[in-house]
Design a protein around this motif. Structure first.
Motif, PDB file in Angstrom:
ATOM      1  N   LYS A 100      29.690 -31.973  73.308  1.00 35.00           N
ATOM      2  CA  LYS A 100      30.728 -32.582  74.139  1.00 35.00           C
ATOM      3  C   LYS A 100      32.005 -32.859  73.355  1.00 35.00           C
ATOM      4  CE  LYS A 100      29.172 -37.391  73.499  1.00 35.00           C
ATOM      5  NZ  LYS A 100      30.396 -37.852  72.820  1.00 35.00           N
ATOM      6  N   ASP A 101      31.928 -32.861  72.023  1.00 36.63           N
ATOM      7  CA  ASP A 101      33.069 -33.178  71.169  1.00 36.63           C
ATOM      8  C   ASP A 101      33.696 -31.948  70.524  1.00 36.63           C
ATOM      9  OD1 ASP A 101      32.716 -35.907  71.665  1.00 36.63           O
ATOM     10  OD2 ASP A 101      31.366 -36.151  69.954  1.00 36.63           O
ATOM     11  N   ASN A 102      33.261 -30.751  70.916  1.00 35.62           N
ATOM     12  CA  ASN A 102      33.749 -29.528  70.273  1.00 35.62           C
ATOM     13  C   ASN A 102      34.362 -28.573  71.292  1.00 35.62           C
ATOM     14  OD1 ASN A 102      32.934 -29.357  67.212  1.00 35.62           O
ATOM     15  ND2 ASN A 102      31.287 -30.456  68.262  1.00 35.62           N
ATOM     16  N   PHE A 103      35.545 -28.066  70.935  1.00 36.64           N
ATOM     17  CA  PHE A 103      36.336 -27.244  71.843  1.00 36.64           C
ATOM     18  C   PHE A 103      36.870 -26.015  71.099  1.00 36.64           C
ATOM     19  CE2 PHE A 103      37.335 -31.858  72.354  1.00 36.64           C
ATOM     20  CZ  PHE A 103      36.457 -32.105  73.406  1.00 36.64           C
ATOM     21  N   ILE A 104      37.311 -25.028  71.885  1.00 29.29           N
ATOM     22  CA  ILE A 104      37.902 -23.820  71.299  1.00 29.29           C
ATOM     23  C   ILE A 104      39.074 -23.369  72.163  1.00 29.29           C
ATOM     24  CG2 ILE A 104      36.274 -22.263  72.482  1.00 29.29           C
ATOM     25  CD1 ILE A 104      36.365 -20.534  69.856  1.00 29.29           C
ATOM     26  N   ALA A 105      40.114 -22.874  71.514  1.00 27.59           N
ATOM     27  CA  ALA A 105      41.301 -22.380  72.225  1.00 27.59           C
ATOM     28  C   ALA A 105      42.003 -21.355  71.350  1.00 27.59           C
ATOM     29  CB  ALA A 105      42.261 -23.529  72.560  1.00 27.59           C
TER      30      ALA A 105
ATOM     31  N   ARG B 224      27.805 -24.260  71.701  1.00 26.69           N
ATOM     32  CA  ARG B 224      28.600 -24.953  70.681  1.00 26.69           C
ATOM     33  C   ARG B 224      29.783 -25.712  71.269  1.00 26.69           C
ATOM     34  NH1 ARG B 224      28.124 -22.649  65.207  1.00 26.69           N
ATOM     35  NH2 ARG B 224      26.654 -20.911  65.221  1.00 26.69           N
ATOM     36  N   PHE B 225      30.371 -25.192  72.347  1.00 28.56           N
ATOM     37  CA  PHE B 225      31.655 -25.696  72.828  1.00 28.56           C
ATOM     38  C   PHE B 225      31.547 -26.245  74.247  1.00 28.56           C
ATOM     39  CE2 PHE B 225      32.535 -22.084  69.941  1.00 28.56           C
ATOM     40  CZ  PHE B 225      33.178 -22.783  68.926  1.00 28.56           C
ATOM     41  N   ALA B 226      32.111 -27.438  74.456  1.00 31.26           N
ATOM     42  CA  ALA B 226      32.105 -28.047  75.787  1.00 31.26           C
ATOM     43  C   ALA B 226      33.230 -27.513  76.662  1.00 31.26           C
ATOM     44  CB  ALA B 226      32.224 -29.564  75.671  1.00 31.26           C
ATOM     45  N   LYS B 227      34.365 -27.172  76.041  1.00 29.13           N
ATOM     46  CA  LYS B 227      35.514 -26.679  76.789  1.00 29.13           C
ATOM     47  C   LYS B 227      36.189 -25.563  75.998  1.00 29.13           C
ATOM     48  CE  LYS B 227      36.486 -31.040  79.195  1.00 29.13           C
ATOM     49  NZ  LYS B 227      37.518 -32.044  79.567  1.00 29.13           N
ATOM     50  N   ALA B 228      36.750 -24.602  76.729  1.00 32.00           N
ATOM     51  CA  ALA B 228      37.449 -23.467  76.114  1.00 32.00           C
ATOM     52  C   ALA B 228      38.709 -23.181  76.896  1.00 32.00           C
ATOM     53  CB  ALA B 228      36.543 -22.238  76.077  1.00 32.00           C
ATOM     54  N   CYS B 229      39.800 -22.953  76.187  1.00 36.08           N
ATOM     55  CA  CYS B 229      41.083 -22.676  76.848  1.00 36.08           C
ATOM     56  C   CYS B 229      41.739 -21.446  76.237  1.00 36.08           C
ATOM     57  CB  CYS B 229      42.013 -23.876  76.715  1.00 36.08           C
ATOM     58  SG  CYS B 229      43.630 -23.608  77.491  1.00 36.08           S
TER      59      CYS B 229
ATOM     60  N   GLU C 219      45.095 -32.310  76.029  1.00 35.27           N
ATOM     61  CA  GLU C 219      44.929 -33.442  76.952  1.00 35.27           C
ATOM     62  C   GLU C 219      43.737 -33.204  77.887  1.00 35.27           C
ATOM     63  OE1 GLU C 219      49.690 -34.664  77.067  1.00 35.27           O
ATOM     64  OE2 GLU C 219      48.801 -33.489  78.701  1.00 35.27           O
ATOM     65  N   TRP C 220      43.585 -31.972  78.350  1.00 33.15           N
ATOM     66  CA  TRP C 220      42.451 -31.626  79.208  1.00 33.15           C
ATOM     67  C   TRP C 220      41.137 -31.707  78.438  1.00 33.15           C
ATOM     68  CZ3 TRP C 220      39.710 -26.823  78.568  1.00 33.15           C
ATOM     69  CH2 TRP C 220      38.728 -26.578  79.550  1.00 33.15           C
ATOM     70  N   MET C 221      41.135 -31.296  77.195  1.00 30.13           N
ATOM     71  CA  MET C 221      39.899 -31.300  76.410  1.00 30.13           C
ATOM     72  C   MET C 221      39.381 -32.701  76.143  1.00 30.13           C
ATOM     73  SD  MET C 221      40.824 -28.303  73.694  1.00 30.13           S
ATOM     74  CE  MET C 221      40.890 -26.584  74.209  1.00 30.13           C
ATOM     75  N   VAL C 222      40.269 -33.621  75.809  1.00 30.98           N
ATOM     76  CA  VAL C 222      39.812 -34.948  75.387  1.00 30.98           C
ATOM     77  C   VAL C 222      39.630 -35.913  76.535  1.00 30.98           C
ATOM     78  CG1 VAL C 222      40.884 -34.668  73.113  1.00 30.98           C
ATOM     79  CG2 VAL C 222      42.152 -35.798  74.947  1.00 30.98           C
ATOM     80  N   GLU C 223      40.035 -35.529  77.746  1.00 29.36           N
ATOM     81  CA  GLU C 223      39.838 -36.443  78.865  1.00 29.36           C
ATOM     82  C   GLU C 223      38.345 -36.611  79.146  1.00 29.36           C
ATOM     83  OE1 GLU C 223      41.841 -34.610  82.146  1.00 29.36           O
ATOM     84  OE2 GLU C 223      40.249 -33.153  82.520  1.00 29.36           O
ATOM     85  N   SER C 224      37.982 -37.773  79.642  1.00 26.78           N
ATOM     86  CA  SER C 224      36.577 -38.069  79.914  1.00 26.78           C
ATOM     87  C   SER C 224      36.058 -37.178  81.022  1.00 26.78           C
ATOM     88  CB  SER C 224      36.417 -39.533  80.312  1.00 26.78           C
ATOM     89  OG  SER C 224      36.858 -40.359  79.258  1.00 26.78           O
TER      90      SER C 224
END
Length: 253
Positions: A113-118, A137-142, A248-253
């Motif tokens: 939940k704390d790892n992202f990729i862009a 590995r990744f909760a969100k990707a942009c 901003e989108w990645m870190v929002e709850s």
């Protein structure tokens, strides 16, 4: 705010490699009796003409990272399109090595939940490749202004860029790991765990139509995503604006 230029000997590439890291500071890092705070982190992938320093030089990424207490990991992957090249280095594997390495030596949370990729352009292509194959590995990707069709970069005219080094002399990509549409098919068929997807592209970007075709394919396969199109070209003026929104989108709850 700490900015690190980190050089280490890569076991995957077989030589010294350099990456850039933005590491927001926390009071716990100055207290030897405290447990260091584990930061959320973003793996940020550069484009064809860029490297690990480009976002620091051409955007306000350090300010955005500090505001949101988000570590930014910026590796270099040459002209590889984040692939294990036919005639070159295994850069797909290398990015995963970097992910594992920095999570071992820096105060970064290992929770999904704390790892992202862009990434943008070539890095947007790489972002989608990892989103479709490394969703655990990744909760969100942009992806920003991404190349989505492998044939597009097979015929790019760019200094010292060799598509044959990536795909082989026949430049065959359809149905291979270079083919994002093929990876979408595999992910949909296997019901693979995927990150939340945000796809962004400027309306006057030459890759805009390619982005629209790709999201229509995601629709056909029942894969959820958000698509954000705004005024913008294929340049750092747009990517600076877009990565701020992405963070901003990645870190929002």
């Amino acid at each position: 705010m700490a900015f690190l230029s980190l050089n280490y000997k890569s076991k995957t590439i077989g030589k010294d490699q350099t990456l850039s890291v933005i590491l927001p500071e926390d009071d716990s890092y100055f207290d030897s009796k405290a447990q260091p705070k584990q930061l959320k982190s973003l793996m940020l992938l550069h484009g064809l003409s860029s490297d690990s320093t480009s976002y620091v030089r051409y955007t306000s990424i350090e300010r955005y990272a500090n505001e949101h207490q988000l570590a930014i990991i910026m590796p270099s992957a040459d002209h590889s399109f984040y692939s294990n090249m036919k005639y070159g280095h295994s850069y797909y594997d290398y990015i995963l090595e970097v992910y594992d390495y920095v999570h071992q030596v820096l105060p970064l949370s290992r929770e999904r939940k704390d790892n992202f990729i862009a990434g943008h352009s070539m890095g947007g292509y790489g972002t989608m490749k990892y989103a479709l194959t490394q969703g655990a590995r990744f909760a969100k990707a942009c992806s920003l202004s991404a190349v989505f069709k492998a044939e597009t970069f097979m015929y790019i005219n760019w200094p010292d860029f060799s598509p044959e080094a990536i795909a082989g002399t026949n430049k065959q990509t359809q149905g291979t790991d270079l083919d994002l549409y093929h990876l979408v098919d595999q992910a949909a068929e296997s019901k693979m765990q995927l990150p939340e997807l945000l796809i962004m592209c400027g309306r006057t970007d030459e890759l805009f139509d390619e982005n629209v075709r790709f999201i229509h394919y995601l629709d056909d396969k029942g894969i959820d995503y958000q698509f954000k199109d705004e005024p913008g070209n294929h340049d750092y003026a747009y990517w600076d604006h877009a990565i701020k929104q992405a963070i901003e989108w990645m870190v929002e709850s």
